[in-house]
Design an enzyme around this catalytic site. Sequence first.
Site, PDB file in Angstrom:
ATOM      1  N   GLY A  11      14.864 -25.043 -37.778  1.00 58.22           N
ATOM      2  CA  GLY A  11      13.795 -24.023 -37.327  1.00 58.22           C
ATOM      3  C   GLY A  11      13.314 -24.370 -35.859  1.00 58.22           C
ATOM      4  CG  ASN A  13      16.602 -21.637 -31.451  1.00 59.24           C
ATOM      5  OD1 ASN A  13      16.614 -21.362 -30.048  1.00 59.24           O
ATOM      6  ND2 ASN A  13      17.689 -22.549 -31.769  1.00 59.24           N
ATOM      7  CE  LYS A  65      28.170 -12.039 -46.669  1.00 66.72           C
ATOM      8  NZ  LYS A  65      27.220 -13.039 -46.191  1.00 66.72           N
ATOM      9  CG  ASN A 107      23.626 -15.270 -34.016  1.00 67.00           C
ATOM     10  OD1 ASN A 107      22.861 -16.169 -34.794  1.00 67.00           O
ATOM     11  ND2 ASN A 107      24.798 -15.618 -33.838  1.00 67.00           N
ATOM     12  CG  HIS A 109      27.482 -19.141 -31.130  1.00 70.12           C
ATOM     13  ND1 HIS A 109      27.595 -19.522 -32.140  1.00 70.12           N
ATOM     14  CD2 HIS A 109      28.679 -19.588 -30.295  1.00 70.12           C
ATOM     15  CE1 HIS A 109      28.776 -20.379 -32.234  1.00 70.12           C
ATOM     16  NE2 HIS A 109      29.405 -20.533 -31.085  1.00 70.12           N
TER      17      HIS A 109
HETATM   18  C1  GAR Z   1      21.055 -23.460 -32.995  1.00 67.91           C
HETATM   19  O1  GAR Z   1      21.568 -24.349 -32.090  1.00 67.91           O
HETATM   20  C2  GAR Z   1      21.736 -22.179 -33.206  1.00 67.91           C
HETATM   21  O2  GAR Z   1      22.343 -21.863 -31.905  1.00 67.91           O
HETATM   22  C3  GAR Z   1      22.912 -22.376 -33.836  1.00 67.91           C
HETATM   23  O3  GAR Z   1      22.276 -23.042 -35.189  1.00 67.91           O
HETATM   24  C4  GAR Z   1      21.147 -23.862 -34.486  1.00 67.91           C
HETATM   25  C5  GAR Z   1      19.959 -23.929 -35.230  1.00 67.91           C
HETATM   26  O4  GAR Z   1      18.809 -24.743 -34.785  1.00 67.91           O
HETATM   27  N1  GAR Z   1      23.711 -21.179 -34.582  1.00 67.91           N
HETATM   28  C6  GAR Z   1      24.579 -21.079 -34.831  1.00 67.91           C
HETATM   29  O5  GAR Z   1      25.659 -22.138 -34.802  1.00 67.91           O
HETATM   30  C7  GAR Z   1      25.064 -19.678 -35.305  1.00 67.91           C
HETATM   31  N2  GAR Z   1      26.766 -19.822 -35.152  1.00 67.91           N
HETATM   32  P1  GAR Z   1      17.467 -24.599 -35.350  1.00 67.91           P
HETATM   33  O6  GAR Z   1      17.302 -24.376 -36.730  1.00 67.91           O
HETATM   34  O7  GAR Z   1      16.827 -25.593 -34.758  1.00 67.91           O
HETATM   35  O8  GAR Z   1      16.855 -23.310 -34.419  1.00 67.91           O
END
Ligand code: GAR
Length: 201
Positions: A11, A13, A65, A107, A109
């Site tokens: 988390g 982000n 789902k 989203n 990525h």
């Molecule tokens: C982030 O780096 C995000 O870009 C990635 O998961 C991480 C979550 O980090 N998402 C993906 O790979 C989606 N395909 P966080 O939980 O510290 O925010």
Amino acid sequence: MRIAVFCSGRGTNLQAIINAVKNKKLKKVKIALVVCDNPKAYALIRAKKARIKNIIVERGNFNSKSEFEKEIIRHLRKEKIELLVLAGFMQIVGPALLNNYKNRILNIHPALLPSFKGAHGFKDAFDYGVKVTGITVHFVDKDMDHGPIILQEAVLIKEKDTLESLEERIHKAEHKLYPKAIGLFVSRRLKIAARKVKIIT
Ligand code: GAR
């Protein structure tokens, strides 16, 4: 605008979005709900610390789902959520959410899409040996890591980089870019035409 942030893990982000709202870098946004599919996710602790309503909805507790997503939608409706922000949410979004929130799901990525899709974007880029990678914020559509691209930022891979040092720079870039993209959406400056996103200045 009332938004929901979807997480499965650390988390960071989510934290960056919380901070951006707090510091007024992200205006006219209320994080009204954190949706988490993993009861052990540190994201939940961040949500609690910030006094944000949070729910755990585990995919394993539902037969399909569609049922899983219908339960999430029930909460989203209750909280009058207008924008869904996926921040490390490790589920592929299905038709129920997509149809109910068309062009309202973002989203992030950790790679320059369409390269290195999937759950290990920055590691796959690092292992492949590319010299430039980066991050992408995009609208979510029915295909994984595929929808119209809102913002991208390049991150150079240096000779001396390790997976850890690269991850740190990727995250740092994400934490700036995601609040910026959310701000563009909230101020209604994003127009989608086919798969191109125009940013209105
Ligand atoms: C982030 O780096 C995000 O870009 C990635 O998961 C991480 C979550 O980090 N998402 C993906 O790979 C989606 N395909 P966080 O939980 O510290 O925010």
